[in-house]
Design a protein around this motif. Structure first.
Motif, mmCIF file in Angstrom:
data_model
loop_
_atom_site.group_PDB
_atom_site.id
_atom_site.type_symbol
_atom_site.label_atom_id
_atom_site.label_comp_id
_atom_site.label_asym_id
_atom_site.label_seq_id
_atom_site.Cartn_x
_atom_site.Cartn_y
_atom_site.Cartn_z
ATOM 1 N N THR A 41 -4.453 -0.944 10.655
ATOM 2 C CA THR A 41 -3.009 -0.718 10.556
ATOM 3 C C THR A 41 -2.535 0.057 11.791
ATOM 4 O O THR A 41 -3.345 0.775 12.389
ATOM 5 C CB THR A 41 -2.722 0.076 9.249
ATOM 6 N N PRO A 42 -1.277 -0.079 12.174
ATOM 7 C CA PRO A 42 -0.800 0.708 13.314
ATOM 8 C C PRO A 42 -1.027 2.207 13.075
ATOM 9 O O PRO A 42 -0.856 2.682 11.944
ATOM 10 C CB PRO A 42 0.698 0.394 13.372
ATOM 11 N N PHE A 43 -1.395 2.914 14.120
ATOM 12 C CA PHE A 43 -1.692 4.342 14.003
ATOM 13 C C PHE A 43 -0.510 5.106 13.390
ATOM 14 O O PHE A 43 -0.707 6.030 12.589
ATOM 15 C CB PHE A 43 -2.057 4.916 15.377
ATOM 16 N N GLU A 44 0.701 4.689 13.763
ATOM 17 C CA GLU A 44 1.904 5.357 13.229
ATOM 18 C C GLU A 44 1.887 5.421 11.699
ATOM 19 O O GLU A 44 2.460 6.309 11.099
ATOM 20 C CB GLU A 44 3.149 4.552 13.620
ATOM 21 N N GLN A 45 1.253 4.413 11.099
ATOM 22 C CA GLN A 45 1.263 4.344 9.626
ATOM 23 C C GLN A 45 -0.060 4.774 9.006
ATOM 24 O O GLN A 45 -0.257 4.644 7.807
ATOM 25 C CB GLN A 45 1.562 2.901 9.193
ATOM 26 N N TYR A 46 -0.975 5.277 9.832
ATOM 27 C CA TYR A 46 -2.306 5.591 9.278
ATOM 28 C C TYR A 46 -2.216 6.807 8.355
ATOM 29 O O TYR A 46 -1.705 7.850 8.741
ATOM 30 C CB TYR A 46 -3.315 5.839 10.408
ATOM 31 N N ASN A 47 -2.731 6.682 7.186
ATOM 32 C CA ASN A 47 -2.713 7.777 6.210
ATOM 33 C C ASN A 47 -3.774 8.820 6.591
ATOM 34 O O ASN A 47 -4.958 8.483 6.696
ATOM 35 C CB ASN A 47 -3.012 7.168 4.826
ATOM 36 N N TRP A 101 -7.919 8.622 6.921
ATOM 37 C CA TRP A 101 -8.591 8.885 8.207
ATOM 38 C C TRP A 101 -9.767 9.845 7.991
ATOM 39 O O TRP A 101 -10.880 9.612 8.443
ATOM 40 C CB TRP A 101 -7.568 9.467 9.207
ATOM 41 N N TYR A 152 -5.182 -0.936 16.244
ATOM 42 C CA TYR A 152 -5.066 -0.924 14.772
ATOM 43 C C TYR A 152 -6.365 -0.573 14.039
ATOM 44 O O TYR A 152 -6.360 -0.483 12.822
ATOM 45 C CB TYR A 152 -4.512 -2.268 14.228
ATOM 46 N N GLY A 171 -8.008 2.196 14.245
ATOM 47 C CA GLY A 171 -7.913 3.593 13.853
ATOM 48 C C GLY A 171 -9.213 4.352 13.662
ATOM 49 O O GLY A 171 -10.093 4.374 14.527
#
Ligand code: NAP
Length: 253
Positions: free
Chosen positions: A111-117, A121, A165, A167
Motif C-alpha cells: 500500500t502507499p506509505f501515506e496510508q501505511y498503518n 508496520w 508500496y 513498505g
C-alpha cells in the motif's frame, strides 16, 4: 553468489544435526523442515499455529525421520524472556544447535506509505526482524556448542532494491541483509558459525498469492523445488561460506 538449484545432497547430509526452522508449519518453512528431516536432521518445528506444526511432525514421523520437536511461538508479542526460556529448553534437550533457519515472515500490506498503518508496520518489523534478532542472541551460546553451525536469514529481492508500496516488508528485509552482514563480520574468527541470507525468489506459497493475486501460480517454482539451495546452505558442503547473499533459484526472466 550463484544459487545451488542443481545441488545433489547426499541422503545423510544432515545426520546428527539439530536444526531449528521458524515458520515451519507452512510454505517454504514446511518444505525445509520436511527436507532437512529427510536428510537426517532432528528438526525443531517453531511456529504460531500448533495444528500445522503437528501435521509436519506427523509427516516426518510417518517417513521414518528422526523424532522432531514442536516449539510453539508467536513472534508477535514474544518477549526476551520467551527467547531465553526457549534457549534453556533447547539446551536441556539437545545441548547445542547446528542450524537455524529464520524463515517465518509476514507480508503486511502492499500500500502507499501515506496510508501505511503504523501498528501493522511495527508488527511486520517484529516478526521479520526484531524477533529473529533477539532470538539469535539468545541462541548464540547453543550455536557456539556446534562444530559447524549454519544460520540462515530469509531475505527477498525487495530487501536488495526498494520497491514502491512494499513498505515495512521491504524495509525489514533490508534490515535482515544488514544484520546478517554485521553478525557474520563480528563472528569472522569463529569458524564454527556461519551466517548468510537466502532469497527464495518467487515461490508458490500463500504469501506469494497474497502479494500477486492475479499471477498464474503454475509458472512459479514450488517450495520443494528450491530445497537444493536450502540443503546446501544448511549442510557441510557450504562450510566456510559466511556473510553472503545467496539466491535459492535463478532470477525469473
Ligand atoms: P507463508 O506461506 O506465508 O509462510 C510464512 C510462515 O511464517 C508460516 O508458517 C507462518 O505461520 C509463519 N509466521 C507468520 N507470522 C508468524 C508469527 N507471528 N510467529 C511465528 N510464525 C509466523 O510464506 P512463505 O512464502 O513460505 O515465506 C517464507 C519466507 O520466505 C518469508 O520470510 C518470506 O518473506 C520469504 N520470501 C518468500 C517469497 C515467496 O515468493 N514465497 C519470496 C521472497 C521471500 P502460520 O502458518 O501459522 O501463519
Amino acid at each position: 553468489m550463484s544459487c545451488k538449484i542443481d545441488y545433489q545432497p547426499t541422503a545423510n547430509l544432515l545426520e546428527n544435526r539439530v536444526v531449528l526452522v521458524t515458520g515451519a508449519g507452512d510454505g517454504i518453512g514446511r518444505a525445509a523442515a520436511l527436507s532437512y528431516a529427510r536428510h537426517g536432521a532432528t528438526v525443531i518445528l517453531l511456529g504460531r499455529t500448533i495444528s500445522k506444526l503437528e501435521s509436519v511432525y506427523d509427516e516426518i514421523e510417518a517417513a521414518g525421520g528422526p523424532q522432531p520437536a514442536i516449539f510453539p511461538l508467536n513472534f508477535e508479542g514474544a518477549t526476551l524472556k520467551d527467547f531465553h526460556d526457549m534457549a534453556e529448553t533447547l539446551d536441556r534437550e539437545f545441548g547445542r544447535l547446528d542450524g537455524l533457519l529464520h524463515n517465518a515472515g509476514l507480508l503486511g500490506r502492499i500500500t502507499p506509505f501515506e496510508q501505511y498503518n503504523p501498528e501493522l508496520w511495527e508488527q511486520v518489523m517484529q516478526v521479520n526482524i526484531n524477533g529473529p534478532i533477539w532470538m539469535t542472541q539468545a541462541l548464540l551460546p547453543l550455536l557456539q556448542q556446534s562444530k559447524d553451525a549454519s544460520v540462515i536469514f530469509t531475505s527477498s529481492s525487495v530487501g536488495r532494491k526498494g520497491r514502491a508500496y512494499w513498505g515495512a516488508y521491504s524495509v525489514s528485509k533490508f534490515a535482515t541483509e544488514g544484520f546478517a552482514e554485521v553478525l557474520a563480520d563480528e563472528l569472522e574468527n569463529q569458524a564454527n558459525i556461519r551466517i548468510n541470507t537466502l532469497n527464495p525468489g518467487a515461490t508458490r506459497t500463500q504469501m506469494r498469492r497474497s502479494a500477486f493475486p492475479g499471477e498464474d501460480a503454475s509458472t512459479l517454482r514450488t517450495p520443494e523445488e528450491i530445497m537444493p539451495t536450502y540443503l546446501w546452505l544448511m549442510g557441510p558442503d557450504s562450510a566456510g561460506v559466511s556473510g553472503q547473499r545467496i539466491d535459492a533459484q535463478p532470477p525469473r526472466v
